[in-house]
Design a protein around this motif. Sequence first.
Motif, PDB file in Angstrom:
ATOM      1  N   GLN A 288     -10.963  34.502 -17.562  1.00 51.33           N
ATOM      2  CA  GLN A 288     -12.244  34.465 -18.275  1.00 51.33           C
ATOM      3  C   GLN A 288     -12.635  35.862 -18.736  1.00 51.33           C
ATOM      4  O   GLN A 288     -13.031  36.071 -19.884  1.00 51.33           O
ATOM      5  CB  GLN A 288     -13.351  33.945 -17.354  1.00 51.33           C
ATOM      6  CG  GLN A 288     -13.380  32.472 -17.137  1.00 51.33           C
ATOM      7  CD  GLN A 288     -14.562  32.115 -16.247  1.00 51.33           C
ATOM      8  OE1 GLN A 288     -14.406  31.988 -15.046  1.00 51.33           O
ATOM      9  NE2 GLN A 288     -15.722  31.972 -16.838  1.00 51.33           N
TER      10      GLN A 288
ATOM     11  N   GLN B 252     -12.211  26.350 -19.996  1.00 47.91           N
ATOM     12  CA  GLN B 252     -10.992  26.662 -20.746  1.00 47.91           C
ATOM     13  C   GLN B 252     -10.004  27.417 -19.867  1.00 47.91           C
ATOM     14  O   GLN B 252      -8.812  27.116 -19.857  1.00 47.91           O
ATOM     15  CB  GLN B 252     -11.310  27.476 -22.000  1.00 47.91           C
ATOM     16  CG  GLN B 252     -10.086  27.776 -22.836  1.00 47.91           C
ATOM     17  CD  GLN B 252     -10.388  28.591 -24.077  1.00 47.91           C
ATOM     18  OE1 GLN B 252     -11.537  28.948 -24.333  1.00 47.91           O
ATOM     19  NE2 GLN B 252      -9.367  28.893 -24.845  1.00 47.91           N
TER      20      GLN B 252
ATOM     21  N   TYR C 255     -12.869  33.645 -22.248  1.00 53.23           N
ATOM     22  CA  TYR C 255     -12.899  32.184 -22.213  1.00 53.23           C
ATOM     23  C   TYR C 255     -14.068  31.683 -21.381  1.00 53.23           C
ATOM     24  O   TYR C 255     -14.536  32.356 -20.473  1.00 53.23           O
ATOM     25  CB  TYR C 255     -11.625  31.624 -21.567  1.00 53.23           C
ATOM     26  CG  TYR C 255     -10.346  31.833 -22.331  1.00 53.23           C
ATOM     27  CD1 TYR C 255     -10.323  32.218 -23.662  1.00 53.23           C
ATOM     28  CD2 TYR C 255      -9.123  31.630 -21.703  1.00 53.23           C
ATOM     29  CE1 TYR C 255      -9.135  32.391 -24.337  1.00 53.23           C
ATOM     30  CE2 TYR C 255      -7.930  31.798 -22.381  1.00 53.23           C
ATOM     31  CZ  TYR C 255      -7.945  32.177 -23.692  1.00 53.23           C
ATOM     32  OH  TYR C 255      -6.772  32.350 -24.364  1.00 53.23           O
ATOM     33  N   GLU C 256     -14.480  30.463 -21.677  1.00 53.87           N
ATOM     34  CA  GLU C 256     -15.401  29.735 -20.809  1.00 53.87           C
ATOM     35  C   GLU C 256     -14.616  29.324 -19.562  1.00 53.87           C
ATOM     36  O   GLU C 256     -13.386  29.210 -19.605  1.00 53.87           O
ATOM     37  CB  GLU C 256     -15.937  28.492 -21.520  1.00 53.87           C
ATOM     38  CG  GLU C 256     -16.795  28.779 -22.728  1.00 53.87           C
ATOM     39  CD  GLU C 256     -18.114  29.446 -22.367  1.00 53.87           C
ATOM     40  OE1 GLU C 256     -18.695  29.095 -21.317  1.00 53.87           O
ATOM     41  OE2 GLU C 256     -18.555  30.316 -23.129  1.00 53.87           O
ATOM     42  N   LYS C 257     -15.334  29.080 -18.470  1.00 59.93           N
ATOM     43  CA  LYS C 257     -14.667  28.718 -17.217  1.00 59.93           C
ATOM     44  C   LYS C 257     -13.789  27.481 -17.377  1.00 59.93           C
ATOM     45  O   LYS C 257     -12.669  27.448 -16.874  1.00 59.93           O
ATOM     46  CB  LYS C 257     -15.694  28.486 -16.114  1.00 59.93           C
ATOM     47  CG  LYS C 257     -15.024  28.201 -14.800  1.00 59.93           C
ATOM     48  CD  LYS C 257     -15.974  28.078 -13.654  1.00 59.93           C
ATOM     49  CE  LYS C 257     -15.120  27.860 -12.420  1.00 59.93           C
ATOM     50  NZ  LYS C 257     -15.788  27.579 -11.247  1.00 59.93           N
TER      51      LYS C 257
END
Length: 69
Positions: A44, A53, A49-51
Amino acid sequence: MNRDEAGGNWKQFKGKVKEQWGKLTDDDMTVIEGKRDQLVGKIQERYGYEKDQADKEVTDWESRNDYRW
């Protein structure tokens, strides 16, 4: 699996982790030390990235490499 086996597995797969996520540094790898949640967090951080993803990427990587934490 005991702690020594988990550590040995991590050393085996560390290279594959760095192949997959090349932005992770050696210091990141030291922090991660085989801990899945730390790997997700560093992905992340490094990739923005979002968690969800980052977690999905790790899950996909685990499937491809038959890796168990």
